[in-house]
Design a protein around this motif. Sequence first.
Motif, PDB file in Angstrom:
ATOM      1  N   PHE A  27     -21.575 -41.585 -20.576  1.00  0.00           N
ATOM      2  CA  PHE A  27     -22.319 -42.414 -19.636  1.00  0.00           C
ATOM      3  C   PHE A  27     -23.675 -41.763 -19.355  1.00  0.00           C
ATOM      4  O   PHE A  27     -23.957 -41.307 -18.253  1.00  0.00           O
ATOM      5  CB  PHE A  27     -21.480 -42.532 -18.342  1.00  0.00           C
ATOM      6  CG  PHE A  27     -21.889 -43.646 -17.428  1.00  0.00           C
ATOM      7  CD1 PHE A  27     -21.672 -44.968 -17.771  1.00  0.00           C
ATOM      8  CD2 PHE A  27     -22.465 -43.373 -16.196  1.00  0.00           C
ATOM      9  CE1 PHE A  27     -22.020 -45.987 -16.906  1.00  0.00           C
ATOM     10  CE2 PHE A  27     -22.825 -44.391 -15.328  1.00  0.00           C
ATOM     11  CZ  PHE A  27     -22.604 -45.705 -15.686  1.00  0.00           C
ATOM     12  N   PHE A  40     -12.457 -43.578 -18.300  1.00  0.00           N
ATOM     13  CA  PHE A  40     -12.971 -44.032 -16.998  1.00  0.00           C
ATOM     14  C   PHE A  40     -11.848 -44.691 -16.188  1.00  0.00           C
ATOM     15  O   PHE A  40     -11.700 -44.467 -14.976  1.00  0.00           O
ATOM     16  CB  PHE A  40     -14.136 -45.015 -17.188  1.00  0.00           C
ATOM     17  CG  PHE A  40     -14.715 -45.475 -15.881  1.00  0.00           C
ATOM     18  CD1 PHE A  40     -15.564 -44.649 -15.156  1.00  0.00           C
ATOM     19  CD2 PHE A  40     -14.391 -46.716 -15.350  1.00  0.00           C
ATOM     20  CE1 PHE A  40     -16.080 -45.057 -13.928  1.00  0.00           C
ATOM     21  CE2 PHE A  40     -14.900 -47.127 -14.132  1.00  0.00           C
ATOM     22  CZ  PHE A  40     -15.746 -46.305 -13.419  1.00  0.00           C
ATOM     23  N   ALA A  69     -18.515 -40.219 -11.800  1.00  0.00           N
ATOM     24  CA  ALA A  69     -18.718 -40.824 -13.119  1.00  0.00           C
ATOM     25  C   ALA A  69     -19.646 -42.022 -13.016  1.00  0.00           C
ATOM     26  O   ALA A  69     -19.348 -43.078 -13.558  1.00  0.00           O
ATOM     27  CB  ALA A  69     -17.360 -41.242 -13.678  1.00  0.00           C
ATOM     28  N   MET A  92     -19.829 -43.710 -10.595  1.00  0.00           N
ATOM     29  CA  MET A  92     -18.836 -44.670 -10.103  1.00  0.00           C
ATOM     30  C   MET A  92     -19.363 -45.470  -8.916  1.00  0.00           C
ATOM     31  O   MET A  92     -19.846 -44.899  -7.938  1.00  0.00           O
ATOM     32  CB  MET A  92     -17.547 -43.952  -9.722  1.00  0.00           C
ATOM     33  CG  MET A  92     -16.433 -44.933  -9.373  1.00  0.00           C
ATOM     34  SD  MET A  92     -14.928 -44.100  -8.920  1.00  0.00           S
ATOM     35  CE  MET A  92     -14.300 -43.647 -10.527  1.00  0.00           C
ATOM     36  N   THR A  93     -19.262 -46.781  -9.051  1.00  0.00           N
ATOM     37  CA  THR A  93     -19.741 -47.680  -8.010  1.00  0.00           C
ATOM     38  C   THR A  93     -18.727 -47.791  -6.880  1.00  0.00           C
ATOM     39  O   THR A  93     -17.528 -47.878  -7.128  1.00  0.00           O
ATOM     40  CB  THR A  93     -19.948 -49.085  -8.614  1.00  0.00           C
ATOM     41  OG1 THR A  93     -20.807 -48.947  -9.743  1.00  0.00           O
ATOM     42  CG2 THR A  93     -20.538 -50.043  -7.613  1.00  0.00           C
ATOM     43  N   ARG A 105     -11.847 -50.562  -4.756  1.00  0.00           N
ATOM     44  CA  ARG A 105     -11.578 -49.142  -5.021  1.00  0.00           C
ATOM     45  C   ARG A 105     -11.340 -48.386  -3.720  1.00  0.00           C
ATOM     46  O   ARG A 105     -10.581 -47.415  -3.689  1.00  0.00           O
ATOM     47  CB  ARG A 105     -12.752 -48.513  -5.787  1.00  0.00           C
ATOM     48  CG  ARG A 105     -12.816 -49.000  -7.223  1.00  0.00           C
ATOM     49  CD  ARG A 105     -14.045 -48.487  -7.946  1.00  0.00           C
ATOM     50  NE  ARG A 105     -14.096 -48.982  -9.319  1.00  0.00           N
ATOM     51  CZ  ARG A 105     -15.172 -48.968 -10.081  1.00  0.00           C
ATOM     52  NH1 ARG A 105     -16.316 -48.481  -9.604  1.00  0.00           N
ATOM     53  NH2 ARG A 105     -15.133 -49.435 -11.304  1.00  0.00           N
ATOM     54  N   GLN A 144     -17.229 -52.358 -20.566  1.00  0.00           N
ATOM     55  CA  GLN A 144     -16.392 -51.159 -20.595  1.00  0.00           C
ATOM     56  C   GLN A 144     -15.241 -51.394 -19.635  1.00  0.00           C
ATOM     57  O   GLN A 144     -15.453 -51.779 -18.475  1.00  0.00           O
ATOM     58  CB  GLN A 144     -17.223 -49.944 -20.181  1.00  0.00           C
ATOM     59  CG  GLN A 144     -16.455 -48.648 -20.327  1.00  0.00           C
ATOM     60  CD  GLN A 144     -17.220 -47.466 -19.758  1.00  0.00           C
ATOM     61  OE1 GLN A 144     -18.394 -47.569 -19.437  1.00  0.00           O
ATOM     62  NE2 GLN A 144     -16.538 -46.350 -19.622  1.00  0.00           N
ATOM     63  N   THR A 204     -14.816 -51.195 -15.500  1.00  0.00           N
ATOM     64  CA  THR A 204     -16.065 -50.890 -14.803  1.00  0.00           C
ATOM     65  C   THR A 204     -16.458 -52.111 -13.970  1.00  0.00           C
ATOM     66  O   THR A 204     -15.883 -53.194 -14.120  1.00  0.00           O
ATOM     67  CB  THR A 204     -17.199 -50.583 -15.801  1.00  0.00           C
ATOM     68  OG1 THR A 204     -17.365 -51.725 -16.647  1.00  0.00           O
ATOM     69  CG2 THR A 204     -16.880 -49.358 -16.639  1.00  0.00           C
ATOM     70  N   TYR A 234     -23.662 -45.573  -6.273  1.00  0.00           N
ATOM     71  CA  TYR A 234     -22.757 -44.614  -6.905  1.00  0.00           C
ATOM     72  C   TYR A 234     -22.326 -43.573  -5.861  1.00  0.00           C
ATOM     73  O   TYR A 234     -23.145 -43.119  -5.055  1.00  0.00           O
ATOM     74  CB  TYR A 234     -23.459 -43.841  -8.024  1.00  0.00           C
ATOM     75  CG  TYR A 234     -23.848 -44.642  -9.247  1.00  0.00           C
ATOM     76  CD1 TYR A 234     -23.320 -45.909  -9.496  1.00  0.00           C
ATOM     77  CD2 TYR A 234     -24.726 -44.103 -10.185  1.00  0.00           C
ATOM     78  CE1 TYR A 234     -23.675 -46.610 -10.645  1.00  0.00           C
ATOM     79  CE2 TYR A 234     -25.082 -44.796 -11.328  1.00  0.00           C
ATOM     80  CZ  TYR A 234     -24.557 -46.050 -11.551  1.00  0.00           C
ATOM     81  OH  TYR A 234     -24.906 -46.745 -12.687  1.00  0.00           O
TER      82      TYR A 234
END
Length: 261
Positions: free
Chosen positions: A44, A81, A98, A100-101, A106, A149, A152, A222
């Motif tokens: 990434f 991921f 990562a 990551m959002t 989540r 991906q 994601t 992120y």
Amino acid sequence: MKKIVAIVLAIAMIASVAVLSGCSGEKKSESGKEKLTMATNAYFPPYEYYEGEEIIGIDAEVAQAIADKLDMELEIVDIEFDSIIAGVQTGKYDMGMAGMTVTDERKQSVDFSDSYATGIQSIIVTEDSPIKSIDDILAKDADYKVGVQLSTTGDIYISDDFDKEGKSADLITEFQTGNDAVAALASGKVDAVIIDNEPAKSYVAATSGLKILDTEYVTEDYAICFSKDNTELKDKVNAALKELIADGTVQKIIDKYITAE
Ligand code: GLN
């Protein structure tokens, strides 16, 4: 004979001490510092990618700066991921970082630090593509194939939008890495790839015949994720991150990897 018994006893004692100290709970590194294991997916760029054997990038450097501040030893582990959140939840890894959002969904599984960077979901197409915006892809009669991906936000958003528009999920292909999705676009297996803007730029620069559409799909934050059972670590990391943002370290790291256009 006595001597032999004494030696055997001595060896047994040393062995048991070694075993006991090995089980002392805290994850100590060879340097004696507490370990900080970070799960990532190292495909990434420019957030995390390989340079030879080493994983480098914005996340790797910000995590290192945090570990230095906390006097911990950083260990970066490269996994899918898709497995990061579960690995953090079960305590296999201390944190996930990562690109990551932060999403509400989540947040039901993990806690997030403060945000340290912004991402944008962009759309990559071939240079001669008739696709001009997301609306072309979402049009009722369009049957463009989209690559993403797996798991994601690009995957989540486009799947939701296809669902809303009553379009078939069969048009979406989920790849294990962004790299695989872009390779499928380059070879004509899909018509567009939805992916974060910075990796998108790296992939387009490395592959001829592709371009990023000017229209942005979604803007996002992120952050680093932690187990909900480890608020102590989350608070410590957040405090360190706050200082690193305030003194300009985070921005300096971002600027090193992302040059303003
Ligand atoms: N920002 C995206 C997400 O969190 C993609 C992250 C990634 O592929 N490493 O889903």
